[in-house]
Design an enzyme around this catalytic site. Structure first.
Site, PDB file in Angstrom:
ATOM      1  N   ARG A   1     -36.646  75.321  59.289  1.00 25.12           N
ATOM      2  CA  ARG A   1     -36.264  76.266  60.352  1.00 25.12           C
ATOM      3  C   ARG A   1     -37.615  77.181  60.524  1.00 25.12           C
ATOM      4  O   ARG A   1     -38.291  77.424  59.969  1.00 25.12           O
ATOM      5  CB  ARG A   1     -35.052  77.091  59.574  1.00 25.12           C
ATOM      6  CG  ARG A   1     -33.712  76.481  60.024  1.00 25.12           C
ATOM      7  CD  ARG A   1     -32.762  77.097  59.467  1.00 25.12           C
ATOM      8  NE  ARG A   1     -32.750  78.567  59.507  1.00 25.12           N
ATOM      9  CZ  ARG A   1     -31.842  79.469  58.952  1.00 25.12           C
ATOM     10  NH1 ARG A   1     -30.698  78.939  58.278  1.00 25.12           N
ATOM     11  NH2 ARG A   1     -31.676  80.690  58.971  1.00 25.12           N
TER      12      ARG A   1
ATOM     13  N   ARG B   1     -37.414  75.549  51.650  1.00 29.75           N
ATOM     14  CA  ARG B   1     -36.190  74.887  52.195  1.00 29.75           C
ATOM     15  C   ARG B   1     -36.330  73.731  53.408  1.00 29.75           C
ATOM     16  O   ARG B   1     -37.273  74.070  54.254  1.00 29.75           O
ATOM     17  CB  ARG B   1     -35.116  75.897  52.682  1.00 29.75           C
ATOM     18  CG  ARG B   1     -33.812  75.248  53.355  1.00 29.75           C
ATOM     19  CD  ARG B   1     -32.842  76.317  53.533  1.00 29.75           C
ATOM     20  NE  ARG B   1     -32.994  77.377  54.312  1.00 29.75           N
ATOM     21  CZ  ARG B   1     -32.070  78.363  54.604  1.00 29.75           C
ATOM     22  NH1 ARG B   1     -31.077  78.209  53.880  1.00 29.75           N
ATOM     23  NH2 ARG B   1     -32.372  79.262  55.379  1.00 29.75           N
TER      24      ARG B   1
ATOM     25  N   ARG C   1     -35.757  89.296  57.181  1.00 31.79           N
ATOM     26  CA  ARG C   1     -34.349  89.141  57.023  1.00 31.79           C
ATOM     27  C   ARG C   1     -33.792  89.618  55.857  1.00 31.79           C
ATOM     28  O   ARG C   1     -32.700  90.345  55.843  1.00 31.79           O
ATOM     29  CB  ARG C   1     -34.108  87.591  56.809  1.00 31.79           C
ATOM     30  CG  ARG C   1     -34.376  86.753  58.365  1.00 31.79           C
ATOM     31  CD  ARG C   1     -34.483  85.470  58.361  1.00 31.79           C
ATOM     32  NE  ARG C   1     -33.721  84.500  57.447  1.00 31.79           N
ATOM     33  CZ  ARG C   1     -33.936  83.223  56.978  1.00 31.79           C
ATOM     34  NH1 ARG C   1     -35.192  82.807  57.277  1.00 31.79           N
ATOM     35  NH2 ARG C   1     -32.912  82.720  56.405  1.00 31.79           N
TER      36      ARG C   1
ATOM     37  N   ARG D   1     -21.652  90.650  59.875  1.00 30.84           N
ATOM     38  CA  ARG D   1     -23.232  90.955  59.030  1.00 30.84           C
ATOM     39  C   ARG D   1     -23.540  92.410  59.096  1.00 30.84           C
ATOM     40  O   ARG D   1     -24.765  92.793  58.806  1.00 30.84           O
ATOM     41  CB  ARG D   1     -24.343  90.216  60.011  1.00 30.84           C
ATOM     42  CG  ARG D   1     -25.125  89.008  59.034  1.00 30.84           C
ATOM     43  CD  ARG D   1     -25.992  88.239  60.137  1.00 30.84           C
ATOM     44  NE  ARG D   1     -26.992  87.585  59.166  1.00 30.84           N
ATOM     45  CZ  ARG D   1     -26.840  86.322  58.889  1.00 30.84           C
ATOM     46  NH1 ARG D   1     -25.761  85.777  59.074  1.00 30.84           N
ATOM     47  NH2 ARG D   1     -27.853  85.868  58.256  1.00 30.84           N
TER      48      ARG D   1
ATOM     49  N   LYS E   1     -25.347  80.004  51.488  1.00 31.60           N
ATOM     50  CA  LYS E   1     -24.078  80.123  52.056  1.00 31.60           C
ATOM     51  C   LYS E   1     -23.513  78.783  52.834  1.00 31.60           C
ATOM     52  O   LYS E   1     -22.869  78.349  52.725  1.00 31.60           O
ATOM     53  CB  LYS E   1     -24.010  81.175  53.362  1.00 31.60           C
ATOM     54  CG  LYS E   1     -24.068  82.429  52.522  1.00 31.60           C
ATOM     55  CD  LYS E   1     -24.098  83.660  53.542  1.00 31.60           C
ATOM     56  CE  LYS E   1     -25.143  83.724  54.680  1.00 31.60           C
ATOM     57  NZ  LYS E   1     -26.310  84.042  54.105  1.00 31.60           N
TER      58      LYS E   1
HETATM   59  P1  ADP Z   1     -29.551  83.064  56.791  1.00 33.91           P
HETATM   60  O1  ADP Z   1     -28.153  83.656  56.356  1.00 33.91           O
HETATM   61  O2  ADP Z   1     -30.189  82.283  55.701  1.00 33.91           O
HETATM   62  O3  ADP Z   1     -30.470  84.272  57.079  1.00 33.91           O
HETATM   63  P2  ADP Z   1     -28.071  82.465  59.381  1.00 33.91           P
HETATM   64  O4  ADP Z   1     -28.242  80.908  59.682  1.00 33.91           O
HETATM   65  O5  ADP Z   1     -26.926  82.639  58.885  1.00 33.91           O
HETATM   66  O6  ADP Z   1     -29.312  82.379  58.060  1.00 33.91           O
HETATM   67  O7  ADP Z   1     -28.763  83.325  60.408  1.00 33.91           O
HETATM   68  C1  ADP Z   1     -30.031  83.087  61.119  1.00 33.91           C
HETATM   69  C2  ADP Z   1     -30.213  84.263  61.967  1.00 33.91           C
HETATM   70  O8  ADP Z   1     -29.415  84.411  62.931  1.00 33.91           O
HETATM   71  C3  ADP Z   1     -30.156  85.681  61.355  1.00 33.91           C
HETATM   72  O9  ADP Z   1     -31.394  85.989  60.933  1.00 33.91           O
HETATM   73  C4  ADP Z   1     -29.771  86.490  62.767  1.00 33.91           C
HETATM   74  O10 ADP Z   1     -31.035  86.661  63.396  1.00 33.91           O
HETATM   75  C5  ADP Z   1     -28.932  85.561  63.416  1.00 33.91           C
HETATM   76  N1  ADP Z   1     -27.489  85.845  63.033  1.00 33.91           N
HETATM   77  C6  ADP Z   1     -26.606  84.963  62.469  1.00 33.91           C
HETATM   78  N2  ADP Z   1     -25.397  85.575  62.297  1.00 33.91           N
HETATM   79  C7  ADP Z   1     -25.599  86.796  62.866  1.00 33.91           C
HETATM   80  C8  ADP Z   1     -24.669  87.810  63.217  1.00 33.91           C
HETATM   81  N3  ADP Z   1     -23.289  87.730  62.867  1.00 33.91           N
HETATM   82  N4  ADP Z   1     -24.946  88.896  63.806  1.00 33.91           N
HETATM   83  C9  ADP Z   1     -26.316  88.741  64.347  1.00 33.91           C
HETATM   84  N5  ADP Z   1     -27.010  87.965  64.050  1.00 33.91           N
HETATM   85  C10 ADP Z   1     -26.842  86.873  63.513  1.00 33.91           C
END
Ligand code: ADP
Ligand code: ZN
Length: 207
Positions: free
Chosen positions: A152, A122, A163, A88, A13
């Site tokens: 990360r 990654r 996740r 999400r 993404k």
């Molecule tokens: P990825 O899609 O690779 O897991 P992101 O950077 O999008 O990574 O998200 C990392 C973390 O940030 C998620 O696992 C969650 O804990 C938190 N997070 C991100 N976006 C949201 C959201 N819309 N609602 C709740 N938590 C979120």
């Protein structure tokens, strides 16, 4: 163009979002990036978010929805935006409906067997680029900007498992949700390179 980018962790993404934003001149809004910036800055939001992120769980809706609502009230989103990582959950999608009118939800379909290796290998840069260790030949430097790459905190097997399960339970239902509204477009990533995925993405967006 007001769009959402949907996809499991590791679907690419972030990589695609950066390119889409650049090519179409729209703002890239990543809730994950916003949380990471807050963690780095030691803010209250950062302190709260960290425990959830490290556990592979969703940061509470009250905080997350407020951040997005506030971000979408800024002037720079007028020409369009791309939401990466939000909504999400069905709850977040319903909340989003209250303050935004989304045109399209682009779903990146990735083979779940590839995800663990992709994420655990990654390496990311503060400029937004990401790499896989297998292509770095031992280097730890970003080819785009020269900064040092890092891993990360949540890119470890334990957290990735959590996740993925959070994604399957909370986020995957959004695919049917946006399909039912005729707003869904999917791109199958398979073993495509990021360039090839981007080509397929542009084909969808140019329609
Ligand atoms: P990825 O899609 O690779 O897991 P992101 O950077 O999008 O990574 O998200 C990392 C973390 O940030 C998620 O696992 C969650 O804990 C938190 N997070 C991100 N976006 C949201 C959201 N819309 N609602 C709740 N938590 C979120
Ligand atoms: Zn860089």
């Amino acid at each position: 163009m007001k769009m959402i980018l949907l996809g499991a962790p590791g679907a690419g993404k972030g990589t695609q979002a950066t390119r889409i934003a650049e090519k179409y001149g729209i703002v890239h809004i990543s809730t994950g990036d916003i949380f990471r910036a807050n963690i780095k800055g030691g803010t209250e939001i950062g302190k709260l978010a960290k425990s959830y992120i490290d556990a592979g769980k969703l940061v509470p809706d009250s905080v997350t929805c407020e951040i997005v609502k506030d971000r979408l009230s800024k002037d720079d989103v007028r020409n369009g935006y791309l939401l990466d990582g939000f909504p999400r959950s069905l709850y977040q999608a319903e909340e989003l409906n209250k303050f935004a009118d989304i045109d399209l939800c682009l779903n990146l379909e990735v083979d779940s067997s590839l995800i663990m290796d992709r994420i655990c290998g990654r390496r990311v840069c503060s400029c937004g680029e990401s790499y896989h260790v297998s292509t770095l030949n031992g280097s730890n430097i970003c080819a785009k900007c020269g900064n040092e790459l890092y891993r990360r905190d949540d890119d470890n097997p334990e957290t990735v498992k959590a996740r993925l399960s959070t994604y399957n339970v909370m986020t995957a239902p959004l695919i049917a949700y946006y399909a039912a509204q005729n707003k869904l477009a999917s791109v199958v990533c398979g073993t495509k390179t990021p360039d090839e995925v981007f080509e397929a993405v542009c084909e969808v967006l140019d329609k």
